[in-house]
Design an enzyme around this catalytic site. Structure first.
Site, PDB file in Angstrom:
ATOM      1  N   CYS A   1       3.727   2.614   4.758  1.00 28.88           N
ATOM      2  CA  CYS A   1       3.377   4.033   4.701  1.00 28.88           C
ATOM      3  C   CYS A   1       1.880   4.181   4.886  1.00 28.88           C
ATOM      4  CB  CYS A   1       3.818   4.627   3.373  1.00 28.88           C
ATOM      5  SG  CYS A   1       3.351   6.365   3.182  1.00 28.88           S
TER       6      CYS A   1
ATOM      7  N   ALA B   1      -0.081  -2.206   5.839  1.00 29.34           N
ATOM      8  CA  ALA B   1       0.568  -2.101   7.152  1.00 29.34           C
ATOM      9  C   ALA B   1      -0.032  -3.047   8.186  1.00 29.34           C
ATOM     10  CB  ALA B   1       0.506  -0.659   7.648  1.00 29.34           C
TER      11      ALA B   1
ATOM     12  N   ASN C   1      11.003  -0.408  13.201  1.00 30.35           N
ATOM     13  CA  ASN C   1       9.688  -0.045  12.680  1.00 30.35           C
ATOM     14  C   ASN C   1       9.801   1.206  11.811  1.00 30.35           C
ATOM     15  OD1 ASN C   1       7.063   0.573  12.132  1.00 30.35           O
ATOM     16  ND2 ASN C   1       6.345   0.393  14.231  1.00 30.35           N
TER      17      ASN C   1
ATOM     18  N   TRP D   1       0.856  -1.190   0.000  1.00 31.93           N
ATOM     19  CA  TRP D   1       0.000   0.000   0.000  1.00 31.93           C
ATOM     20  C   TRP D   1       0.889   1.236   0.000  1.00 31.93           C
ATOM     21  CZ3 TRP D   1      -5.002   0.065  -0.999  1.00 31.93           C
ATOM     22  CH2 TRP D   1      -5.712   1.256  -0.799  1.00 31.93           C
TER      23      TRP D   1
ATOM     24  N   HIS E   1      -9.872   5.414   9.967  1.00 37.40           N
ATOM     25  CA  HIS E   1      -9.062   4.279   9.512  1.00 37.40           C
ATOM     26  C   HIS E   1      -7.561   4.530   9.711  1.00 37.40           C
ATOM     27  CE1 HIS E   1      -8.392   0.548   7.373  1.00 37.40           C
ATOM     28  NE2 HIS E   1      -7.562   1.164   6.555  1.00 37.40           N
TER      29      HIS E   1
ATOM     30  N   GLU F   1      -0.971  -6.008   7.719  1.00 31.72           N
ATOM     31  CA  GLU F   1      -0.460  -7.363   7.473  1.00 31.72           C
ATOM     32  C   GLU F   1       1.011  -7.513   7.814  1.00 31.72           C
ATOM     33  OE1 GLU F   1      -4.148  -6.620   5.803  1.00 31.72           O
ATOM     34  OE2 GLU F   1      -2.349  -5.617   5.049  1.00 31.72           O
TER      35      GLU F   1
ATOM     36  N   ARG G   1      10.175  11.948   3.795  1.00 28.70           N
ATOM     37  CA  ARG G   1      10.726  11.069   4.830  1.00 28.70           C
ATOM     38  C   ARG G   1      11.213   9.721   4.300  1.00 28.70           C
ATOM     39  NH1 ARG G   1       6.582  10.236   9.342  1.00 28.70           N
ATOM     40  NH2 ARG G   1       8.414   9.538  10.473  1.00 28.70           N
TER      41      ARG G   1
END
Length: 156
Positions: A84, A60, A117, A26, A92, A62, A131
């Site tokens: 991301c 994210a 992470n 994603w 959500h 999963e 970033r």
């Protein structure tokens, strides 16, 4: 002692380490950039390409289940979570950010395995782009530094 300076990657020694990477698809443009920076930095620290396992998951949420499978399989010195999450107009965003982050942290503690992470959370695409490279580099450095530290602590 390792230098805490962000530019201190040359003082990190990843030789002999085995690293697993779980990347969410994603927002794939961002996560691909995270993965590329992370992979390059792992190699720069001395981790061998053959010692890096990289898997993809849909999003994210999963990421933790794939990290758990890798942790249960064993043989990794550290794992890296890449994803991301960009805020939308609904709740959500908070759900995905909170649950994926909590899952990563819980796995790291449960398995006593460092997990860097790098699931970035931003307000918009522009922040994510700004970033993506640094966060990918940081994830590699954190994984190598923490794997080395835990090896040292186990010996003492």
């Amino acid at each position: 002692m390792l230098n805490a300076d962000k530019g201190a990657a040359t003082s990190l020694n990843g030789q002999g380490l085995r690293i697993g990477i779980v990347q969410a698809r994603w927002n794939e443009g961002i996560t691909n950039a995270l993965a590329q920076a992370c992979h390059q930095e792992l190699l720069a620290t001395g981790v061998q390409d053959a010692d890096i396992d990289h898997v993809m998951v849909p999003g994210a949420l999963e990421v933790p289940v794939a990290l758990q499978a890798m942790a249960e399989r064993g043989g990794y010195d550290a794992l890296i979570a890449l994803g991301c999450i960009i805020r939308g107009e609904t709740y959500h965003f908070e759900l995905v950010a909170n649950e994926s982050g909590a899952g990563v942290t819980r796995l790291s503690l449960d398995y006593r395995l460092p997990i860097a992470n790098a699931i970035i959370t931003t307000e918009n695409l522009e922040q994510a782009i700004a970033r993506q490279t640094e966060k990918g580099l940081d994830a590699a450095r954190v994984a190598v530094e923490m794997a080395t530290l835990l090896h040292t602590l186990k010996k003492s």
